[in-house]
Enzyme design. Structure first.
Site, PDB file in Angstrom:
ATOM      1  N   ARG A   1       8.393 -19.400  20.703  1.00 11.29           N
ATOM      2  CA  ARG A   1       7.827 -18.054  20.565  1.00 11.29           C
ATOM      3  C   ARG A   1       6.606 -18.072  19.655  1.00 11.29           C
ATOM      4  O   ARG A   1       5.604 -17.398  19.925  1.00 11.29           O
ATOM      5  CB  ARG A   1       8.883 -17.103  20.012  1.00 11.29           C
ATOM      6  CG  ARG A   1      10.028 -16.866  20.973  1.00 11.29           C
ATOM      7  CD  ARG A   1      11.158 -16.133  20.321  1.00 11.29           C
ATOM      8  NE  ARG A   1      12.307 -16.056  21.225  1.00 11.29           N
ATOM      9  CZ  ARG A   1      13.547 -15.851  20.822  1.00 11.29           C
ATOM     10  NH1 ARG A   1      13.812 -15.684  19.532  1.00 11.29           N
ATOM     11  NH2 ARG A   1      14.525 -15.805  21.698  1.00 11.29           N
TER      12      ARG A   1
ATOM     13  N   ARG B   1       4.973   4.079  -1.679  1.00  3.48           N
ATOM     14  CA  ARG B   1       5.338   5.500  -1.778  1.00  3.48           C
ATOM     15  C   ARG B   1       6.600   5.840  -0.991  1.00  3.48           C
ATOM     16  O   ARG B   1       7.021   6.998  -0.992  1.00  3.48           O
ATOM     17  CB  ARG B   1       4.181   6.373  -1.275  1.00  3.48           C
ATOM     18  CG  ARG B   1       2.969   6.319  -2.175  1.00  3.48           C
ATOM     19  CD  ARG B   1       1.835   7.162  -1.645  1.00  3.48           C
ATOM     20  NE  ARG B   1       0.743   7.204  -2.618  1.00  3.48           N
ATOM     21  CZ  ARG B   1      -0.511   7.487  -2.301  1.00  3.48           C
ATOM     22  NH1 ARG B   1      -0.846   7.754  -1.041  1.00  3.48           N
ATOM     23  NH2 ARG B   1      -1.442   7.505  -3.229  1.00  3.48           N
TER      24      ARG B   1
ATOM     25  N   GLY C   1       2.604   1.140   3.632  1.00  7.96           N
ATOM     26  CA  GLY C   1       2.763  -0.221   4.139  1.00  7.96           C
ATOM     27  C   GLY C   1       2.135  -0.415   5.503  1.00  7.96           C
ATOM     28  O   GLY C   1       1.832  -1.533   5.899  1.00  7.96           O
ATOM     29  N   VAL C   2       1.896   0.662   6.217  1.00 10.84           N
ATOM     30  CA  VAL C   2       1.383   0.565   7.584  1.00 10.84           C
ATOM     31  C   VAL C   2      -0.047   0.024   7.606  1.00 10.84           C
ATOM     32  O   VAL C   2      -0.348  -0.936   8.321  1.00 10.84           O
ATOM     33  CB  VAL C   2       1.470   1.927   8.311  1.00 10.84           C
ATOM     34  CG1 VAL C   2       0.818   1.850   9.677  1.00 10.84           C
ATOM     35  CG2 VAL C   2       2.922   2.365   8.434  1.00 10.84           C
TER      36      VAL C   2
ATOM     37  N   HIS D   1      13.001 -16.374  11.917  1.00  9.74           N
ATOM     38  CA  HIS D   1      12.688 -16.446  13.344  1.00  9.74           C
ATOM     39  C   HIS D   1      11.204 -16.383  13.647  1.00  9.74           C
ATOM     40  O   HIS D   1      10.737 -16.993  14.613  1.00  9.74           O
ATOM     41  CB  HIS D   1      13.388 -15.317  14.101  1.00  9.74           C
ATOM     42  CG  HIS D   1      14.872 -15.432  14.096  1.00  9.74           C
ATOM     43  ND1 HIS D   1      15.652 -14.674  14.929  1.00  9.74           N
ATOM     44  CD2 HIS D   1      15.724 -16.198  13.367  1.00  9.74           C
ATOM     45  CE1 HIS D   1      16.935 -14.963  14.716  1.00  9.74           C
ATOM     46  NE2 HIS D   1      17.002 -15.877  13.770  1.00  9.74           N
TER      47      HIS D   1
ATOM     48  N   CYS E   1       0.872  -1.178   0.000  1.00  5.21           N
ATOM     49  CA  CYS E   1       0.000   0.000   0.000  1.00  5.21           C
ATOM     50  C   CYS E   1       0.905   1.222   0.000  1.00  5.21           C
ATOM     51  O   CYS E   1       2.108   1.092  -0.195  1.00  5.21           O
ATOM     52  CB  CYS E   1      -0.992  -0.011   1.171  1.00  5.21           C
ATOM     53  SG  CYS E   1      -0.313   0.339   2.802  1.00  5.21           S
TER      54      CYS E   1
END
Length: 160
Positions: free
Chosen positions: A137, A109, A68-69, A98, A65
């Protein structure tokens, strides 16, 4: 490797670069859209990627996007999706090794085409670690997902 690639309108141009790069490496690539620069919502792209991975139609995906967030936030709402927004090659391969990251998120962008190709190359070239500490984990993450999913179902039942 079979890989899905999707973007919103802000990531469309970089998606074209990533598709060509992956095909050039010999991967089977599924283009999940968008197919032009007409505005679309990044949660729809995240849904398409999640569906492809969770159905085991593809092994990994690249989601793009503007920054990216938003795409990263949306993708991580799906149980079993481990999406990471990366701007460096160490994170792109270490996230797979990991953390068993299965979606690489890029900001169309904010990063250049050459860097995007380097990140994608590191992501698809990485192998998931089977070391006990990493698997432990991941088990904790899966327990959190299961707990949150169960709590969400309880909340919905009480609301009805």
């Amino acid at each position: 490797m079979h890989i899905a690639v999707a973007s919103d309108h802000a990531g469309f141009s970089l998606k074209q670069t990533v598709l060509a790069f992956l095909r050039g490496l010999g991967h089977t690539v599924e283009d999940l859209g968008t197919y032009d620069t007409k505005p679309v919502d990044y949660p729809d792209s995240a849904q398409a990627v999640a569906d492809a991975i969770l159905s085991q139609r593809v092994e990994r995906a690249v989601l793009i996007c503007g920054s990216g967030v938003g795409a990263s936030v949306a993708a991580n709402k799906f149980q079993g999706i481990r999406a990471g927004l990366c701007h460096d090659t160490y994170s792109a391969h270490q996230g797979v090794e990991h953390d068993h990251m299965n979606v690489l998120v890029l900001g169309g962008r904010v990063i250049a085409e050459m860097l995007a190709n380097e990140l994608v190359g590191a992501f698809v070239g990485a192998k998931q670690s089977q070391e006990e500490r990493h698997l432990g984990r991941l088990a904790k993450i899966e327990a959190i997902e299961a707990k949150c999913g169960a709590e969400s179902l309880k909340s919905q039942a009480h609301a009805d």
